[in-house]
Write a protein that holds these residues in place. Structure first.
Motif, short mmCIF file in Angstrom:
data_model
loop_
_atom_site.label_atom_id
_atom_site.label_comp_id
_atom_site.label_asym_id
_atom_site.label_seq_id
_atom_site.Cartn_x
_atom_site.Cartn_y
_atom_site.Cartn_z
N GLY A 99 0.77 -1.23 0.00
CA GLY A 99 0.00 0.00 0.00
C GLY A 99 0.80 1.28 0.00
O GLY A 99 0.38 2.29 0.56
N TYR A 100 1.96 1.27 -0.63
CA TYR A 100 2.73 2.51 -0.73
C TYR A 100 3.53 2.52 -2.03
O TYR A 100 3.67 1.50 -2.71
CB TYR A 100 3.67 2.69 0.46
N HIS A 131 1.80 7.05 0.68
CA HIS A 131 0.96 5.96 1.19
C HIS A 131 -0.35 5.98 0.41
O HIS A 131 -0.83 7.05 0.02
CB HIS A 131 0.69 6.15 2.69
N ASN A 132 -0.96 4.81 0.19
CA ASN A 132 -2.18 4.76 -0.62
C ASN A 132 -3.32 5.60 -0.03
O ASN A 132 -4.20 6.03 -0.74
CB ASN A 132 -2.62 3.32 -0.88
N SER A 133 -3.29 5.87 1.28
CA SER A 133 -4.34 6.69 1.90
C SER A 133 -4.27 8.16 1.50
O SER A 133 -5.21 8.91 1.73
CB SER A 133 -4.24 6.58 3.43
N GLN A 134 -3.17 8.57 0.85
CA GLN A 134 -3.01 9.97 0.46
C GLN A 134 -3.60 10.29 -0.92
O GLN A 134 -3.70 11.45 -1.30
CB GLN A 134 -1.53 10.37 0.50
N SER A 137 -9.99 9.53 -3.47
CA SER A 137 -10.75 8.28 -3.61
C SER A 137 -11.12 7.95 -5.06
O SER A 137 -11.36 6.80 -5.38
CB SER A 137 -12.01 8.34 -2.75
N GLU A 166 1.44 14.13 0.12
CA GLU A 166 0.15 14.13 0.79
C GLU A 166 -0.88 14.78 -0.11
O GLU A 166 -0.55 15.60 -0.97
CB GLU A 166 0.24 14.88 2.12
#
Length: 174
Positions: A99-100, A131-134, A137, A166
Motif C-alpha cells: 500500500g505505498y 501511502h495509498n491513503s493519500q 478516492s 500528501e
C-alpha cells in the motif's frame, strides 16, 4: 501549419551545428523531423501539454509533460498554509500489497532531464514516499505505477524519513 514547416526546415538547416534540440509541440507531424535530427546526431527532447502524439513521445529521446515543469503551468491546488510546497509528479513505483509507492517530481529545470534517478546529484528530479491513503478516492490505484498519470500533491518533510507526498490529486491522464 506554415509555422510548423518553418520550424522544421530551420531546425534541419541548423542541425549540423546543434547537439540538442527541444521541440515544444505535441504534433505528430514532427516525428519525421525528430528522426532526421537524430540521424544528424542531435539529441531531441519534446515538451508538450495535452493531446500529444504517442508516436512523437516514442520517437523523442525524452518526452516531458509541460505540467511537470515547475512554474510553467499554474498549480490547481491552493492551500492557505504557505509553508506547504505543492508540486506535480508521477507515480513511478507502487507496491499494491504493502500500500505505498514513490512519486517523482521535478525540483528544477536545470539540465539532465533524462537523468531520472533522483539519487544522482545531476538529476533535476526528487522522490517522495506516498501511502495509498493519500490518494483521492476517485483515483484507481490498480493503474499505478503509471508515468502517464500526472498528479499534484503537497510535500511534507518528515524528520528522519524524508519527503512524503500528501493530498494526492490526479491532474491529467486516466
Amino acid at each position: 501549419s506554415n509555422a510548423d514547416l518553418d520550424m522544421a526546415v530551420d531546425a534541419l538547416m541548423q542541425s549540423e551545428r546543434l547537439d540538442y534540440v527541444l521541440i515544444v509541440s505535441g504534433d505528430g507531424d514532427f516525428v519525421q523531423v525528430v528522426r532526421a535530427l537524430q540521424n544528424k546526431g542531435c539529441r531531441v527532447e519534446v515538451l508538450a501539454f495535452n493531446n500529444v502524439s504517442q508516436d512523437l513521445k516514442n520517437e523523442a529521446d525524452v518526452f516531458t509533460s509541460g505540467y511537470l515543469v515547475p512554474q510553467l503551468a499554474p498549480i490547481e491546488m491552493h492551500d492557505s498554509n504557505n509553508d506547504k510546497k505543492i508540486v506535480r509528479g508521477v507515480c513511478y513505483s507502487f507496491n499494491h500489497e504493502k500500500g505505498y509507492g514513490f512519486m517523482r517530481f521535478m525540483k528544477d529545470i536545470s539540465g539532465g532531464l533524462w537523468i531520472t534517478d533522483s539519487r544522482k546529484s545531476e538529476s533535476a528530479y526528487q522522490t517522495a514516499f506516498v501511502h495509498n491513503s493519500q490518494f483521492q478516492s476517485n483515483i484507481d490505484l490498480n493503474k499505478l505505477p503509471n508515468r502517464e498519470m500526472i498528479f499534484e500533491f503537497e510535500l511534507r518533510n518528515v524528520e528522519g524519513k524524508g519527503l512524503q507526498a500528501e493530498y494526492v490529486k490526479l491532474l491529467e491522464g486516466r
